[in-house]
Design an enzyme around this catalytic site. Sequence first.
Site, mmCIF file in Angstrom:
data_model
loop_
_atom_site.group_PDB
_atom_site.id
_atom_site.type_symbol
_atom_site.label_atom_id
_atom_site.label_comp_id
_atom_site.label_asym_id
_atom_site.label_seq_id
_atom_site.Cartn_x
_atom_site.Cartn_y
_atom_site.Cartn_z
ATOM 1 N N VAL A 126 40.900 45.619 32.128
ATOM 2 C CA VAL A 126 40.541 44.280 31.334
ATOM 3 C C VAL A 126 39.397 43.774 32.124
ATOM 4 O O VAL A 126 39.082 43.809 33.422
ATOM 5 C CB VAL A 126 41.450 43.252 31.626
ATOM 6 C CG1 VAL A 126 41.153 42.161 31.055
ATOM 7 C CG2 VAL A 126 42.937 43.796 31.065
ATOM 8 N N CYS A 127 37.998 43.357 31.406
ATOM 9 C CA CYS A 127 37.105 42.610 31.983
ATOM 10 C C CYS A 127 36.601 43.678 32.888
ATOM 11 O O CYS A 127 36.242 44.920 32.853
ATOM 12 C CB CYS A 127 37.530 41.374 32.756
ATOM 13 S SG CYS A 127 36.207 40.389 32.927
ATOM 14 N N THR A 128 36.080 43.164 34.441
ATOM 15 C CA THR A 128 35.489 43.958 35.209
ATOM 16 C C THR A 128 36.410 44.898 35.970
ATOM 17 O O THR A 128 35.847 45.847 36.593
ATOM 18 C CB THR A 128 34.841 43.162 36.474
ATOM 19 O OG1 THR A 128 35.867 42.289 36.604
ATOM 20 C CG2 THR A 128 33.443 42.504 35.777
ATOM 21 N N THR A 146 33.321 45.805 28.556
ATOM 22 C CA THR A 146 33.596 45.134 29.873
ATOM 23 C C THR A 146 33.132 43.436 29.397
ATOM 24 O O THR A 146 32.634 43.445 28.283
ATOM 25 C CB THR A 146 32.918 45.465 31.239
ATOM 26 O OG1 THR A 146 33.456 44.603 32.064
ATOM 27 C CG2 THR A 146 31.406 45.148 31.148
#
Length: 217
Positions: A126-128, A146
């Site tokens: 998830v995300c970074t 990202t």
Amino acid sequence: MTSPDATLAAVLETGRSLQIGILLFPEVEVLDFAGPFEVFSVATRLARRRRPQAAPVFEVATVAAGTGPVVARHGLQVLPRYGFENAPRFDLLIVPGGVVTQPLNDSTTLQWVGTAAAAATVTASVCTGAFILARLGLLDGRTVTTHWEDVDDLRAGFPALNVIDSVPFVDEGALLTSAGISAGIVMSLHLVGRILGEDLARATARQMQYDWAPAPA
């Protein structure tokens, strides 16, 4: 080669719950881990309504380097269920993001994630959290995404990746990456749909009062 979904379905047919592990680390983004935790937990509750005698379809747990409190972003203290030393093998590993400076520079965390991902049937970021998987070489040659704010840094730091933006997630079968923060909920609902069917995924989103529709095929 057996598909990841077939492997997970075979586990469920034995009556065993699928083990889902969500990594925690200092400065982890709260919704990055809490969103997926809620999705899989609600899906399990709804599945039990349909089959009360069956085992829970998912057992969701957080895991960190130790079992003491982890301070997430904005000062939220979270108590992980497992430390690295006593964590079970997870069928699905979720690596959230946030400020990933600590995990990217901690050999113990990187080693554990690498080992856990190798043992898991599906790994998702998830995300970074994508930076953690990328540092381990798990995303090389893949199409990934990202948080929009970090797309350029991911491209610059890991030129072997095909980094795309303006999508909530990228599904490459055994490996998924999602965009920022709330996109982890979208990706998790997608995984519920893959594993348990679109109907239960829709019911989960409705129970959460989350506006969601399956990604087009």
